[in-house]
Design a protein around this motif. Structure first.
Motif, PDB file in Angstrom:
ATOM      1  N   ALA A 197       0.836  -1.196   0.000  1.00 59.70           N
ATOM      2  CA  ALA A 197       0.000   0.000   0.000  1.00 59.70           C
ATOM      3  C   ALA A 197       0.877   1.253   0.000  1.00 59.70           C
ATOM      4  O   ALA A 197       1.948   1.290   0.614  1.00 59.70           O
ATOM      5  N   VAL A 198       0.414   2.278  -0.687  1.00 63.92           N
ATOM      6  CA  VAL A 198       1.147   3.541  -0.780  1.00 63.92           C
ATOM      7  C   VAL A 198       0.279   4.672  -0.234  1.00 63.92           C
ATOM      8  O   VAL A 198      -0.934   4.529  -0.062  1.00 63.92           O
ATOM      9  N   THR A 199       0.910   5.789   0.029  1.00 62.18           N
ATOM     10  CA  THR A 199       0.208   6.976   0.507  1.00 62.18           C
ATOM     11  C   THR A 199       0.576   8.159  -0.379  1.00 62.18           C
ATOM     12  O   THR A 199       1.593   8.143  -1.080  1.00 62.18           O
ATOM     13  N   VAL A 200      -0.246   9.206  -0.331  1.00 60.34           N
ATOM     14  CA  VAL A 200       0.009  10.406  -1.128  1.00 60.34           C
ATOM     15  C   VAL A 200       0.950  11.325  -0.358  1.00 60.34           C
ATOM     16  O   VAL A 200       0.660  11.725   0.771  1.00 60.34           O
ATOM     17  N   SER A 201       2.097  11.636  -0.955  1.00 61.33           N
ATOM     18  CA  SER A 201       3.065  12.522  -0.323  1.00 61.33           C
ATOM     19  C   SER A 201       2.659  13.983  -0.521  1.00 61.33           C
ATOM     20  O   SER A 201       1.697  14.291  -1.231  1.00 61.33           O
ATOM     21  N   TYR A 206       2.452   9.197  -5.256  1.00 58.90           N
ATOM     22  CA  TYR A 206       2.189   8.026  -4.421  1.00 58.90           C
ATOM     23  C   TYR A 206       3.514   7.349  -4.074  1.00 58.90           C
ATOM     24  O   TYR A 206       4.301   7.008  -4.964  1.00 58.90           O
ATOM     25  N   THR A 207       3.772   7.180  -2.782  1.00 59.54           N
ATOM     26  CA  THR A 207       5.030   6.592  -2.340  1.00 59.54           C
ATOM     27  C   THR A 207       4.774   5.584  -1.220  1.00 59.54           C
ATOM     28  O   THR A 207       3.760   5.662  -0.522  1.00 59.54           O
ATOM     29  N   PRO A 210       7.025   4.087   5.347  1.00 60.24           N
ATOM     30  CA  PRO A 210       7.506   3.144   6.367  1.00 60.24           C
ATOM     31  C   PRO A 210       6.556   2.998   7.541  1.00 60.24           C
ATOM     32  O   PRO A 210       6.647   2.024   8.296  1.00 60.24           O
ATOM     33  N   ASP A 211       5.628   3.947   7.703  1.00 67.39           N
ATOM     34  CA  ASP A 211       4.636   3.861   8.772  1.00 67.39           C
ATOM     35  C   ASP A 211       3.358   3.170   8.313  1.00 67.39           C
ATOM     36  O   ASP A 211       2.344   3.209   9.006  1.00 67.39           O
ATOM     37  N   ARG A 212       3.408   2.545   7.129  1.00 63.36           N
ATOM     38  CA  ARG A 212       2.239   1.815   6.642  1.00 63.36           C
ATOM     39  C   ARG A 212       2.714   0.488   6.038  1.00 63.36           C
ATOM     40  O   ARG A 212       2.971   0.392   4.844  1.00 63.36           O
ATOM     41  N   THR A 213       2.814  -0.513   6.877  1.00 61.72           N
ATOM     42  CA  THR A 213       3.317  -1.810   6.425  1.00 61.72           C
ATOM     43  C   THR A 213       2.137  -2.744   6.192  1.00 61.72           C
ATOM     44  O   THR A 213       1.802  -3.573   7.033  1.00 61.72           O
ATOM     45  N   THR A 214       1.528  -2.598   5.041  1.00 58.66           N
ATOM     46  CA  THR A 214       0.365  -3.412   4.708  1.00 58.66           C
ATOM     47  C   THR A 214       0.293  -3.584   3.195  1.00 58.66           C
ATOM     48  O   THR A 214       0.923  -2.832   2.443  1.00 58.66           O
ATOM     49  N   LYS A 215      -0.472  -4.585   2.767  1.00 57.23           N
ATOM     50  CA  LYS A 215      -0.728  -4.790   1.345  1.00 57.23           C
ATOM     51  C   LYS A 215      -2.208  -4.552   1.078  1.00 57.23           C
ATOM     52  O   LYS A 215      -3.050  -4.836   1.927  1.00 57.23           O
ATOM     53  N   GLY A 216      -2.496  -4.057  -0.119  1.00 61.54           N
ATOM     54  CA  GLY A 216      -3.890  -3.753  -0.402  1.00 61.54           C
ATOM     55  C   GLY A 216      -4.197  -3.770  -1.885  1.00 61.54           C
ATOM     56  O   GLY A 216      -3.296  -3.854  -2.728  1.00 61.54           O
ATOM     57  N   THR A 217      -5.490  -3.686  -2.194  1.00 60.46           N
ATOM     58  CA  THR A 217      -5.953  -3.595  -3.570  1.00 60.46           C
ATOM     59  C   THR A 217      -7.325  -2.944  -3.581  1.00 60.46           C
ATOM     60  O   THR A 217      -8.045  -2.949  -2.570  1.00 60.46           O
ATOM     61  N   TRP A 218      -7.699  -2.375  -4.723  1.00 57.37           N
ATOM     62  CA  TRP A 218      -8.998  -1.730  -4.891  1.00 57.37           C
ATOM     63  C   TRP A 218      -9.958  -2.685  -5.585  1.00 57.37           C
ATOM     64  O   TRP A 218      -9.569  -3.379  -6.540  1.00 57.37           O
ATOM     65  N   LEU A 219     -11.187  -2.720  -5.125  1.00 60.09           N
ATOM     66  CA  LEU A 219     -12.222  -3.535  -5.766  1.00 60.09           C
ATOM     67  C   LEU A 219     -13.032  -2.633  -6.681  1.00 60.09           C
ATOM     68  O   LEU A 219     -13.981  -1.970  -6.257  1.00 60.09           O
ATOM     69  N   VAL A 220     -12.657  -2.611  -7.943  1.00 60.77           N
ATOM     70  CA  VAL A 220     -13.301  -1.700  -8.902  1.00 60.77           C
ATOM     71  C   VAL A 220     -14.368  -2.416  -9.731  1.00 60.77           C
ATOM     72  O   VAL A 220     -15.006  -1.804 -10.592  1.00 60.77           O
ATOM     73  N   GLU A 221     -14.550  -3.714  -9.472  1.00 61.34           N
ATOM     74  CA  GLU A 221     -15.563  -4.446 -10.230  1.00 61.34           C
ATOM     75  C   GLU A 221     -16.968  -3.942  -9.899  1.00 61.34           C
ATOM     76  O   GLU A 221     -17.205  -3.367  -8.842  1.00 61.34           O
ATOM     77  N   ASN A 222     -17.884  -4.195 -10.806  1.00 61.91           N
ATOM     78  CA  ASN A 222     -19.285  -3.831 -10.575  1.00 61.91           C
ATOM     79  C   ASN A 222     -20.131  -5.102 -10.454  1.00 61.91           C
ATOM     80  O   ASN A 222     -21.200  -5.227 -11.036  1.00 61.91           O
ATOM     81  N   SER A 223     -19.618  -6.048  -9.674  1.00 63.26           N
ATOM     82  CA  SER A 223     -20.304  -7.333  -9.501  1.00 63.26           C
ATOM     83  C   SER A 223     -21.499  -7.164  -8.564  1.00 63.26           C
ATOM     84  O   SER A 223     -21.670  -6.125  -7.906  1.00 63.26           O
TER      85      SER A 223
END
Length: 359
Positions: A197-201, A206-207, A210-223
């Motif tokens: 995961a990145v944050t807006v500097s 987007y960078t 070090p204070d955000r140690t996580t993985k992520g993704t966006w759910l953009v589907e229209n299911s």
């Protein structure tokens, strides 16, 4: 902790002397000399408790002399130089061939001669953060639970179990809102697409933080699942969510955390964007230990409960950001923390939550 006890819970593992000195070296690197000394002394006791270990440690590149060398460095940094000198002289008598000890002696003599100030790091009180990451905190006992039937017309037929957490700023916890089958589907959709995961500097890029140690993704589907979750969010919050950000699924592994931050963007970063009036966090897993969502300025924390959802307002009634909503994801100690967030923007809420001209 070295014995495997974390927050009064005993785990079926523990640390050895080599691991303790490794942690001590890490603490020295970050100039936390008091804790470095504690870890080193624990490791030294383990080392000396079994003489047969000395040969193994020496073969692994960590002989007993390394413990004394690090101890002298820590004592020197804490300003206890005469104690460091006596320990160093003892170590030199035991290991006269060790060149690094002679170098340490020369440095120590110079520091004593010139009266160099110690590099002791000032202790920062972690207070509320430490307490509320270890146990659930509630700022008041006057709040209560209820069945919410008013946020939308649909809730008259199927009310939601809601727990009031805070009235100012407004914060509630919904229980049992996401069924297990949907949670499985959400996590399956996210797996294979997770990325750091990145944050807006400040410069808008987007960078990695070090204070955000996580993985992520966006759910953009229209299911159908996403449509159903969107409708659920609208029923929970009574907000229009057509302009809201997509759902974001985040996974925090062991040690994963997110430092204290604010969800609203503020006028300086808005430009043509709409600010985030509210945040909804859906908990997609139980976390055996750690992983709480904490609001330090409110003295409030919520530990993950699978199927529940936490909602809070980020903006005052005037539309200004509320700094009291600064929050953090406490480190995950045991297990894996899965959450799904939904940031709701203010632009379409003109008739749902009108701005007040005065407070």
């Amino acid at each position: 902790m070295a014995k495997g006890v974390l927050q009064d819970i005993h785990h079926n593992t523990s640390l050895d002397g080599m691991q303790c000195i490794t942690i001590a070296r890490h603490m020295v690197k970050h100039k936390d000399f008091i804790r470095a000394k504690e870890w080193l002394m624990v490791g030294l006791k383990m080392y000396e408790a079994d003489e047969e270990i000395e040969y193994i440690y020496s073969q692994l590149g960590m002989p007993l002399v390394d413990f004394y060398e690090l101890f002298v460095e820590i004592q020197d940094s804490l300003g206890l130089r005469f104690l460091a000198m006596s320990e160093l002289q003892l170590a030199i008598r035991n290991w006269p061939e060790k060149v690094s000890l002679q170098r340490a002696l020369s440095r120590l003599k110079i520091n004593i001669r010139i009266g160099k100030e110690s590099a002791k790091k000032k202790e920062k009180s972690k207070g509320v953060y430490k307490k509320c990451c270890s146990s659930e905190c509630r700022p008041t006992t006057k709040l209560y639970c209820l069945y919410n039937t008013t946020a939308s017309y649909f809730l008259r037929l199927a009310p939601l179990k809601m727990e009031l957490m805070c009235l100012d700023p407004y914060m509630v916890l919904f229980h049992d809102v996401v069924p297990d089958k949907d949670i499985v589907s959400i996590r399956n959709m996210a797996k294979g697409r997770l990325a750091r995961a990145v944050t807006v500097s400040k410069d808008g890029n987007y960078t990695e933080d070090p204070d955000r140690t996580t993985k992520g993704t966006w759910l953009v589907e229209n299911s159908k699942l996403i449509q159903r979750l969107s409708q659920l969010t609208q029923d929970m919050t009574n907000f229009e969510i057509h302009d809201a950000d997509p759902f974001q699924v985040l996974n925090y592994g062991i040690g994963g955390f997110y430092g204290i931050h604010l969800d609203f963007l503020g006028e300086a970063e808005l430009d043509n964007f709409s600010d985030r009036i509210a945040t909804a966090v859906f908990y997609l897993s139980d976390v055996p230990q750690g992983g709480a969502t904490i609001f330090p300025k409110l003295g409030l924390s919520v530990f993950p409960k699978k199927g529940s959802a936490l909602l809070w307002y980020n903006l005052h009634h005037k539309g200004e950001g509320d700094n009291r909503t600064a929050h953090s994801a406490c480190p995950t100690v045991v297990g894996s923390r899965w959450v799904m967030t939904k940031w709701i923007n203010e632009r379409e809420q003109i008739f749902r939550r009108p701005c007040l001209t005065s407070i």
